[in-house]
Design a protein around this motif. Structure first.
Motif, mmCIF file in Angstrom:
data_model
loop_
_atom_site.group_PDB
_atom_site.id
_atom_site.type_symbol
_atom_site.label_atom_id
_atom_site.label_comp_id
_atom_site.label_asym_id
_atom_site.label_seq_id
_atom_site.Cartn_x
_atom_site.Cartn_y
_atom_site.Cartn_z
ATOM 1 N N LYS A 242 0.343 3.310 -0.723
ATOM 2 C CA LYS A 242 1.668 2.830 -0.366
ATOM 3 C C LYS A 242 2.637 3.341 -1.418
ATOM 4 N N GLY B 195 -7.011 4.690 5.435
ATOM 5 C CA GLY B 195 -5.619 4.274 5.327
ATOM 6 C C GLY B 195 -5.249 3.669 3.991
ATOM 7 N N SER B 196 -6.172 2.897 3.403
ATOM 8 C CA SER B 196 -5.868 2.257 2.125
ATOM 9 C C SER B 196 -5.817 3.257 0.969
ATOM 10 N N HIS C 4 -2.095 6.175 3.215
ATOM 11 C CA HIS C 4 -0.974 5.749 4.049
ATOM 12 C C HIS C 4 0.387 6.245 3.543
#
Length: 186
Positions: free
Chosen positions: A33, A59-60, A63
């Motif tokens: 993120k 995704g972690s 992303h």
């Protein structure tokens, strides 16, 4: 070289910024993120984002790639083309590559995922989900578990004791501590 830690609450994952102070360059490892703190760290310090290292395509861990590629033009390294399409430099096996003025060693360590990569910059290894303090990454089969354990023994535990391991989840450790206390390697 300095390494800065950023925690992604959403995926409980770790993101790292490796700064080559002598050349004003930065490499981000696993941008889960992109936060204001990450952008500020790059911009306020006048750093050039030269690269992004992806340990695996979950995704972690990836992303934030789309945000970063809208702002910057870094080299993206990963073992899966789907990480960022045509902008990904797909790497396989073991080797080394220079990103800007920073030498990055990479090692394929499949088992958790088929595209799991470990990166070493200086005396620091970024292990993604391959190895964390006290445990190894989850696997989908007994065969994958054996492959992962063998690769950890051969490629990570063969490093010198003082090499620092920075995982994708959890606290940092060292090769010596991981060798001594990892409950999943027998």
């Amino acid at each position: 070289m300095k390494v800065y830690f950023h925690f992604n609450l959403g995926g409980s994952s770790n993101c790292y910024i490796v700064v080559n102070e002598a050349h004003g360059e930065a490499i981000i490892v696993d941008p889960a993120k992109v936060t204001e703190e990450i952008i500020s760290q790059i911009e306020d310090n006048g750093l050039k984002l030269t690269g992004i290292l992806v340990t695996h395509n979950h995704g972690s861990h990836v992303h934030g790639l789309s945000t970063l590629t809208k702002i910057y033009n870094p080299v993206i390294l990963g073992a899966d083309w789907e990480v960022s399409g045509n902008t990904t430099t797909v790497i396989t096996g073991d080797g080394k590559i220079r990103i800007g003025n920073t030498l990055v060693h990479y090692m394929s360590v499949p088992g958790h995922t088929s595209d799991s990569m470990v990166y070493k910059v200086g005396n620091v290894m970024f292990t993604g989900d391959v190895l964390s303090a006290g445990t190894i990454g989850s696997t989908s089969s007994r065969h994958s578990s054996v492959v992962l354990k063998n690769n950890i023994e051969k490629k990570i535990f063969s490093q010198t004791d003082g090499v620092i391991l920075l995982p994708g989840h959890g606290p940092p450790t060292t090769v010596a501590a991981a060798r001594e206390f990892n409950i999943d390697i027998d």
